[in-house]
Structure formats: C-alpha cells, structure tokens
Design a protein around this motif. Structure first.
Motif, short mmCIF file in Angstrom:
data_model
loop_
_atom_site.label_atom_id
_atom_site.label_comp_id
_atom_site.label_asym_id
_atom_site.label_seq_id
_atom_site.Cartn_x
_atom_site.Cartn_y
_atom_site.Cartn_z
N TYR A 376 40.77 38.80 41.18
CA TYR A 376 40.37 39.60 42.37
C TYR A 376 39.77 38.86 43.55
O TYR A 376 40.04 39.12 44.63
CB TYR A 376 39.88 40.84 41.73
CG TYR A 376 39.15 41.81 42.88
CD1 TYR A 376 39.83 42.74 43.48
CD2 TYR A 376 37.66 41.65 43.32
CE1 TYR A 376 39.45 43.48 44.42
CE2 TYR A 376 37.31 42.37 44.42
CZ TYR A 376 38.12 43.32 45.07
OH TYR A 376 37.63 44.13 46.01
N LYS A 380 40.92 37.09 47.65
CA LYS A 380 40.37 37.07 49.10
C LYS A 380 40.30 35.64 49.76
O LYS A 380 41.02 34.78 49.22
CB LYS A 380 38.74 37.60 48.67
CG LYS A 380 38.84 38.75 47.89
CD LYS A 380 39.01 40.22 48.78
CE LYS A 380 38.90 41.48 48.04
NZ LYS A 380 39.34 42.58 48.61
N LEU A 390 33.97 42.24 50.26
CA LEU A 390 33.37 42.86 48.88
C LEU A 390 32.43 43.68 48.91
O LEU A 390 32.35 44.75 48.21
CB LEU A 390 32.77 41.64 48.15
CG LEU A 390 32.22 41.79 46.73
CD1 LEU A 390 33.37 42.22 45.72
CD2 LEU A 390 31.55 40.41 46.07
N SER A 393 33.32 47.28 49.93
CA SER A 393 34.26 47.93 48.86
C SER A 393 33.50 48.49 47.81
O SER A 393 34.17 48.96 46.86
CB SER A 393 35.33 47.13 48.51
OG SER A 393 34.83 46.07 47.81
N ARG A 484 31.76 49.20 39.06
CA ARG A 484 32.40 48.87 40.13
C ARG A 484 33.93 48.34 39.82
O ARG A 484 34.57 48.45 40.72
CB ARG A 484 31.63 47.80 41.20
CG ARG A 484 30.05 48.33 41.26
CD ARG A 484 29.42 47.39 42.08
NE ARG A 484 28.08 47.72 42.18
CZ ARG A 484 27.12 48.52 42.79
NH1 ARG A 484 28.08 49.25 43.72
NH2 ARG A 484 25.96 48.59 42.73
N TYR A 485 34.04 47.53 38.76
CA TYR A 485 35.22 46.95 38.33
C TYR A 485 35.45 47.20 36.88
O TYR A 485 34.80 47.04 36.15
CB TYR A 485 35.15 45.43 38.75
CG TYR A 485 34.70 45.13 40.21
CD1 TYR A 485 35.91 45.13 41.11
CD2 TYR A 485 33.38 44.77 40.54
CE1 TYR A 485 35.56 44.70 42.43
CE2 TYR A 485 33.25 44.44 41.82
CZ TYR A 485 34.27 44.37 42.84
OH TYR A 485 34.03 44.18 43.93
N HIS A 832 35.11 53.77 42.94
CA HIS A 832 34.96 52.46 43.41
C HIS A 832 36.59 52.07 43.64
O HIS A 832 37.03 51.52 44.41
CB HIS A 832 34.29 51.65 42.54
CG HIS A 832 33.06 51.36 43.06
ND1 HIS A 832 32.04 51.91 42.26
CD2 HIS A 832 32.20 50.63 43.85
CE1 HIS A 832 30.97 51.83 42.61
NE2 HIS A 832 30.93 50.86 43.79
N SER A 833 37.38 52.79 42.52
CA SER A 833 39.02 52.43 42.60
C SER A 833 39.62 53.01 43.96
O SER A 833 40.47 52.47 44.50
CB SER A 833 39.62 53.07 41.46
OG SER A 833 39.64 54.46 41.73
N HIS A 836 38.93 49.97 46.30
CA HIS A 836 39.51 48.70 45.95
C HIS A 836 40.86 48.86 46.09
O HIS A 836 41.60 47.87 46.41
CB HIS A 836 39.32 48.26 44.51
CG HIS A 836 37.87 48.17 44.32
ND1 HIS A 836 37.42 47.96 42.78
CD2 HIS A 836 36.79 47.86 44.85
CE1 HIS A 836 36.11 48.02 42.91
NE2 HIS A 836 35.72 47.72 44.01
N ASP A 837 41.59 49.86 45.89
CA ASP A 837 43.28 49.89 45.95
C ASP A 837 43.68 51.14 47.18
O ASP A 837 42.68 52.10 47.43
CB ASP A 837 43.63 50.76 44.61
CG ASP A 837 43.08 49.83 43.60
OD1 ASP A 837 43.14 48.57 43.65
OD2 ASP A 837 42.73 50.40 42.45
#
Length: 844
Positions: A376, A380, A390, A393, A484-485, A832-833, A836-837
């Motif tokens: 991920y 970037k 980062l 997001s 967050r991930y 958070h998704s 991110h997407d």
C-alpha cells in the motif's frame, strides 16, 4: 379649574366606554369563532366518513375541503376520530388526497408529543405511511418521507417505525434512488449538498407543548462553479438518506442485527461514497466555511450523522469473519517453531529483550503479514512525499474506556467526533530529540508556546507542514494503526489471540535519516518492534526496578532514566534491519535513532526508517490497571480475584449448613476482606504483577502446566501473606474517606450471568453504609471473632478453589472485552475504507 376637572372625567369615561365596547365586540367575535370551530369539529368526521363511503362525482372535492379544514384546525382539533379514517385516506386513488393526508400526519406529529404517540400507536397508519415511501408518484413518496421524518422527532415514533420495518423500506428505495445521484456527484467532483438551499423539511425541538418550528434552509452563498440544480429525484434521495440515518442511529444492537445483510451492505456502499465526498469538501474548505459545511445537505443530515450510521451498520461486519488466527502472526513475527515460542513465553516474556532476525534477509513484500501494508505504501510516491496523502486518508480514533463493555455507550461518547480529522497527541505526534534528552514537538516550536501540545485537530495546512517537519529531522508517530488498515488489524487480532488478551495496539514511526524521534523512555506494556523499511539502531538499558510497571502508570516516575542505573556497559545494542523483530519487555528504558555507523547504506535504503510497534496492553482484569482511586490491581491478581469470586459463588448456591462455624453474615464480610487482602498482596509481590496468560492456552500443553503452577504458588502466598489486620485497616481508611474499598474489583459485575448482575454487584460493594461493622470490629471480642471467621474462610477458599472454574469465568470475561473492542475496530476500519478506496456504484 372645575371645568378642566370635569372635562378630564368626561374623557376618561369616553375612553372607558370605547374600551368596553371593543372588549365586548372581541369577546363576541371570539365566541363566534369558537362556536364555528366546534361546529367544524363535530361535522368534519361525519362529512369525511360520508364522502369516503359515497360514490358521488364531487366526493374528491369534498374530501380535500375537509382535509384542508383539518389541517387548518391543528393543533386545537381533537384528531382522534379522524385517525380511524387515515388508513383509508392513505389508500385513496387520488394523489392529492393521499399527500394531504400525509401532510396531516406530519403536522399532527409535530403538534405535540401526545399526538405523535397516538399516531405511532396506530398500526394501520404506520403500514400505510411506510408503504408509500416507494410510491411511483414522486410527490407522494416525498410527502411520505417528510411525514416519516416528522413522526421520528420522538423516540416512541422512531421505535414504532423501526418495528414496522421502515428501515428496510428506506434502504431498498435508497439503493434504487441514490445511485444516479452519487454518480452525478462523483462526475461533478464537487459535493453540492452543503451549499444548496432546499426548503423541503422544516423541523425543530420537540417539547411537551409541541414543536418550536425553525426553518433549516441554508443561507450560504453558492459560487457559480459549485452550483448544480437538484431535481425532484435528487431531493427524494436526500429525504431517504435523512430518514434512514435517523432511524438507524436510534437502533439498539439487536435491531441493527435484524437489518437484512444485503440491504445493509448496499446502503453502506452508498453512504461511504457520500460521506467521503462530504468529508473532503469540508476538510479542504477554509475554516470560515467549515461550520457551514457540517451539514450533509440542505435538510438536517450532518456528516457526523452519516459517519455514525456507517459506524453502526459496520459494528458486526468483520473483514475477516471467524475466530482470530494467530498462526500467521506467530510465523511472521517470531519465525520460531511451537517449542521455541513456548520457550519464549516461559523464559523471555517480561524478563529480557530478544531480537528475532529476518531469516536470509527475506523480502517483506512476499509471504509476510506486513506485505499488504508495505505494498500500500509502495503504491504511493517515494517516501516522504506520500505522507500528506497518508495523513489525509485517516481520521481520528478516540480512545474507549478500559472497562467499557457497551458499544452503544461508546457511540454516545464519541458520536460528535466520528469522522473528524486526526487530533494531535491523540492520533499523531511530530517530534524529535536533541542531544539524546529533550523532545521537541514541531507545532510547539512553530508557535513558540506549549499550547500546540494540547489536543487539536490538524488542518490541511498542518498536514502539509508534517512533510516539511520530516525534512527537518522530525519523526512522525501515528497511533491506532489497527483501526485504520485491515491488514494491520488482522495482525493485531492475531497477536492478541496469541497472548490471550482482548486487543493489541499498533503504532507507526517514520523517522528521517540521522535522527532520533522519542527521547529515552520506558513503556508500561510489552512491545514488538517490527522493522519494515530501512534500519534503526536501538539501545536498551537495564530495568532499574524489579517491580513491573503497570498499565497507565507513568513509568518514568518510578526511576530517573538518566541516573547511574543506566550504565553504558550494561546496555544492549541492536541494529534492526528490514524484517527484524525486537521484543522489549515493559519497564526497560530504551531509545532509537537512524543514521549511525552508516546504517543508511544497509539494504540500499536512503537512511529513513519505518517500523511498527505492536503493543500488548492488558486490560482489567487482564491488566495492571483497575479502578480504585489511588492504586492498581496486578495482572495475576485479577485472575486470583476471579478465582475467589467463583468459589464464593459456589458457596452461595449450596445450602447453608447450620453447623458451620462461621455465621453467614461473617462469611460475607470475610470474603470482602479477602478481596482486599489479595489486592494488598499484589501491590508488593512481583509474582502477582506478572501478566496472566491463561487466555492464551490453546491446548493442554506445557504453557497450561506453567499457568497451573503459578496459580497454586499464588494460592500458597495468599494462605501465608493475607492478613486480617491489613485488610481491616484498609477498609477503615477507605470508609472514612467515603470510598469503596472494593472499587478495584467492580469489573467483576461483568462476570455475572443475566438476571443476577444487580444482586452480585451489590454483594461486591462496601460503602459508608456498611460502617456499622467497624465499631463491632474495634471491640476485642468481636474483632477476634471476625478474625477467626476470616482465617476460616481464607483456609476454606485456598483448599477448595479450582483452577478450571476460574479459567472458565476468566475466558468468558475475556470474550466480553474482546467483543466490544472488535466492534469498535470493525466500525473504524469501515470508516477508513471509505477514504482508502474509491467506491464504485454496483449495478446489480
């Protein structure tokens, strides 16, 4: 003079006469109006009923005229008779009549709480109203949405709507209606809901006397570039969102679980798309317009309400359903076999640091639990230019109380902050250490005061400054990466399962070359440092105190980290390369920096370092922290308190023996004193301060035998070291301070099964009301009797207690703590998704 007095009297008499005439006329007029109103009230119901039953050609006009009179007569009209006709009116084959009936429902719902509740109790009205939400006639559907929103201004109205499946109806229609609107917004690349005025919904604050009406229209200026005309379909979509979020945000857990999964998941996709654009619009707007941008649209929906709705719908949705799998974590972090890991737990855990090397310098991009996160970052631009992206997001992740077991209470506490940008110190720190001692915080240095150390939300300008700070030698420390991930959340879950804890925390540290982030410090929890990119040199100093630090206790207060105990020749030095893992037990002072001895050339890196710290933070009764005002309960001490609880519970269900040497009242007092005595032993006995790993037992292996040995060893210490006099002294001191000496075990109420919580939690409490026992205990004879009872109960407990009973309740409590933390994690990951997407609108 006499003439003047007479004239004044005449004038007064004339004014009085005119006033009386006016009053009489007004009274007559009011009386006539009331008379006509009563006539209307008595004739409206029969007229409506007759018109509904009639087949005459002008009945529609008559019904409309009657409905208009009903609407104008509110809120004074007694609507009770009319309510019986509303189900038929909602099914009438005239859109105008149906809309007027819906308007009456809405107006009456706002008129008073009593009328709102009357309408909510009418099942046929509720069914008719909800069925019209998806009407093919858009005007009718919008009128139904507005009536639903008016009805939902009270808790009883919202609950009845939920009971009649209004949420399912709203979500089904939203899926059809919202997709074109979301696509339009995404194509326009601007979120216009915040700036467009729509006078579609008027609401206010509900009181016992009715509603204080207040227009919700916006007065914000719309720039030409941001203007976009909302069609009737768009306005309908907005009403559906408002209705759905209002009801979902009032649901309890069981009601949320009853929402069909497919509808919930589809609506989540739409909500995330809308919330993402709303957040970006607000985040990038100036501070002057940010308050105006809090509204999601021209109606009453706010971005925080949408965030809460996403949070609620995601509570029980896990990206990785099923039990936590600790095997990949154990393999990737420890690279050890089963026997070696058990050896680590028995010999190294909480005793000494340990370095686990990456075998053969294997790449973390392949076959590693860290691979998804590294990939991920790799997507970037080169570090550190990816940093602003980062930070943009991620959102703030407020901490939840360590004793929290109710996710709805968590939502109540944090709902106003859901979806907010990251907060300094809570989520992020930008720090460097000069000369190995003083920590400098970038934003504090910029402002020249200490105010920037206080929690404050980072603006887009602050985020851009973080990249500048990195280039100036500051490290970026991010907390709560497990929220967050998803890939990091899976690591944290596996690690918590591996060590038998409710959860594990993950922080990220990005350090530039030739720099030190945090100053020398020690932690109140064990950590695993996982080096992902670059290299970093660590120095670990001897633990200066045999007593293990407890969670949330300031470790540095226990000793001076700069004193002679940190002798250089006793330090351990570790150079971490990519893929290496360093274990640091709690209480060991340590520091780390990049760029020493040409470390920047290792593995062809450019000198910066990126590592994650995985923290094993143990919570009550799994932790060191408990809830008394001036002390802490120890880790194994918590398990021993559970053991005493389980034994005492058995005594309560057994029939009391009349020949028992201890009266029941003294038995109860002795158990309470023994709870206190165990706490007092734990305050100074290192054996009680070791972390309890009973929750990590996955089979009857050597770890099980080890935990059994520790348990019986601690039982023997309770037998020999628990003192009646110490417990009574602590009891007296606490009651004199008007404190509960059993506050440190109040979490035990969560051990109770349904139906017994109140009784058992009350039995685990001593307050000033129990002070009657103190005078008796001060009398030598009574004190000797109480002491004998205490010794008897203690001896019986240590003789009869069973490890398996305590283990069962301990693991049950572990699952309760784990559940609420998993729910919180699921919801934060879902929010958070959305950032991110890029969410695509599903066409199926």
């Amino acid at each position: 003079m006499e003439e003047q007095k007479q004239q004044l009297q005449d004038e007064k008499m004339k004014r009085k006469t005119r006033f009386m005439e006016t009053t009489t006329t007004t009274t007559t007029t009011t009386t006539k109006k009331k008379k006509r109103f009563r006539q209307h009230e008595t004739t409206l119901f029969p007229l409506l009923l007759a018109a509904l039953c009639s087949n005459c050609h002008n009945r529609r006009a008559l019904i409309k005229k009657c409905l208009n009179r009903v609407l104008l007569s509110l809120p004074h009209l007694d609507l009770s008779p009319i309510l019986s006709l509303l189900p038929a009116l909602l099914k009438f084959n005239c859109a105008g009549i149906v809309c007027k009936s819906l308007e009456i429902i809405g107006a009456a719902s706002l008129a008073s709480i009593v009328m709102n509740e009357k309408i909510a109790e009418e099942g046929e009205i509720m069914k008719g109203l909800i069925s019209l939400l998806g009407s093919s006639k858009r005007g009718t559907a919008m009128a139904a949405c507005n009536a639903l929103l008016d009805l939902s201004t009270t808790s009883s109205g919202r609950q009845r709507l939920v009971e009649f499946s209004a949420i399912e109806n709203l979500l089904a229609n939203a899926w059809i209606s919202l997709r074109p609107l979301v696509s339009k917004l995404m194509c326009e690349a601007v979120f216009v809901f915040m700036r467009i005025t729509c006078c579609m919904f008027v609401s206010g604050v509900m009181t016992d006397h009715g509603i204080n009406m207040e227009s919700k229209s916006s007065s914000a200026t719309i720039s030409p570039a941001a203007e976009m005309t909302l069609s009737e379909e768009d306005e309908y979509s907005i009403l559906l969102v408002e209705g759905a979020t209002t009801l979902i945000n009032s649901c309890i857990i069981e009601q949320l679980q009853h929402i069909p999964t497919q509808l919930s998941e589809r609506f989540l996709v739409l909500l995330k798309s809308l919330w993402r654009q709303a957040r970006e619009q607000r985040f990038f707007s100036s501070s002057a317009t940010r308050d105006q941008g809090n509204k999601f649209c021209a109606s009453n929906v706010k971005t925080s309400s949408i965030a809460e709705c996403i949070f609620r719908l995601s509570i029980n949705y896990s990206p990785q359903p099923g039990p936590m799998d600790f095997k990949p974590v154990k393999k990737s972090i420890f690279n050890l076999g089963e026997a070696s890991f058990e050896q680590f737990l028995l010999e190294t855990w909480e005793v000494s640091p340990m370095l686990v090397r990456n075998p053969s310098n294997a790449s973390l991009l392949q076959d590693s639990i860290f691979s998804p996160f590294i990939q991920y970052l790799g997507s970037k631009e080169a570090i550190p230019t990816f940093l602003p992206s980062l930070l943009r997001s991620i959102i703030s992740c407020p901490a939840i109380a360590s004793d929290e077991l109710d996710i709805l209470h968590v939502i109540k506490e944090i709902n106003n902050h859901l979806g907010c940008p990251i907060i300094y110190h809570q989520d992020i720190r930008v720090v460097k250490t000069q000369s190995g001692e003083r920590e400098l915080h970038y934003f504090q240095e910029q402002s020249g005061s200490s105010c920037s150390l206080a929690p404050h939300t980072l603006s887009i300008d602050d985020i851009l400054k973080c990249e500048v700070a990195f280039q100036e030698g500051y490290s970026i420390a991010l907390r709560g990466m497990e929220f967050r991930y998803e890939s990091i959340a899976a690591i944290a879950d596996g690690l918590a399962s591996l060590f038998g804890q409710p959860s594990a925390g993950v922080n990220m540290y990005l350090t530039p070359s030739n720099s030190q982030g945090l100053a020398r410090h020690s932690d109140d929890h064990c950590v695993f440092v996982c080096q992902l990119i670059g290299a970093k040199r660590w120095t670990i100093f001897p633990r200066p105190d045999i007593r293990l630090p407890r969670l949330y206790e300031p470790c540095d207060s226990l000793h001076d980290l700069q004193d002679e105990s940190c002798k250089v020749d006793e330090c351990q030095h570790f150079l971490l390369k990519e893929g290496d893992v360093l274990y640091i037990p709690r209480g060991f002072p340590h520091e780390a920096r990049t760029g020493i001895d040409d470390d920047q050339n290792i593995n062809g890196t450019t000198g910066f370092s990126l590592h994650l710290t995985l923290a094993i933070e143990i919570e009550p009764p799994f932790e060191a922290r408990c809830f008394d005002f001036d002390g802490f309960c120890d880790r194994w001490e918590g398990f021993m308190q559970v053991a005493l609880y389980c034994w005492d519970k058995k005594q309560k269900v057994l029939p009391y023996k009349s020949d028992d040497s201890v009266p029941w009242s003294l038995h109860l007092l002795s158990v309470k004193l023994l709870h206190i005595a165990i706490k007092l032993i734990g305050n100074h006995d290192p054996g009680f301060q070791k972390a309890c790993l009973v929750g990590a037992i996955h089979s009857k292996d050597c770890l099980f035998n080890n935990q059994m040995m520790i348990f019986w060893d601690l039982i023997s210490r309770i037998t020999s070291d628990s003192k009646f006099s110490d417990a009574v002294e602590h009891l007296e001191a606490a009651i004199h301070k008007n404190e509960d000496p059993l506050e440190h075990v109040r979490w035990m109420k969560h051990l109770n099964e349904e139906g017994e919580e109140v009784e058992r939690s009350q039995s685990l409490s001593i307050s000033s009301a129990d002070s009657w026992c103190l005078p008796d205990l001060l009398i030598p004879h009574n004190r000797d009797t109480a002491k004998a009872a205490f010794v008897h109960v203690k001896s019986k407990f240590c003789r009869e207690v069973e490890f398996q009973d305590a283990e069962q309740y301990y693991k049950m409590l572990l699952e309760k703590y784990r559940k609420v933390r998993k729910q919180y994690s699921n919801s934060m990951l879902s929010l958070h998704s959305a950032l991110h997407d890029e969410y695509e609108i599903i066409s199926s």
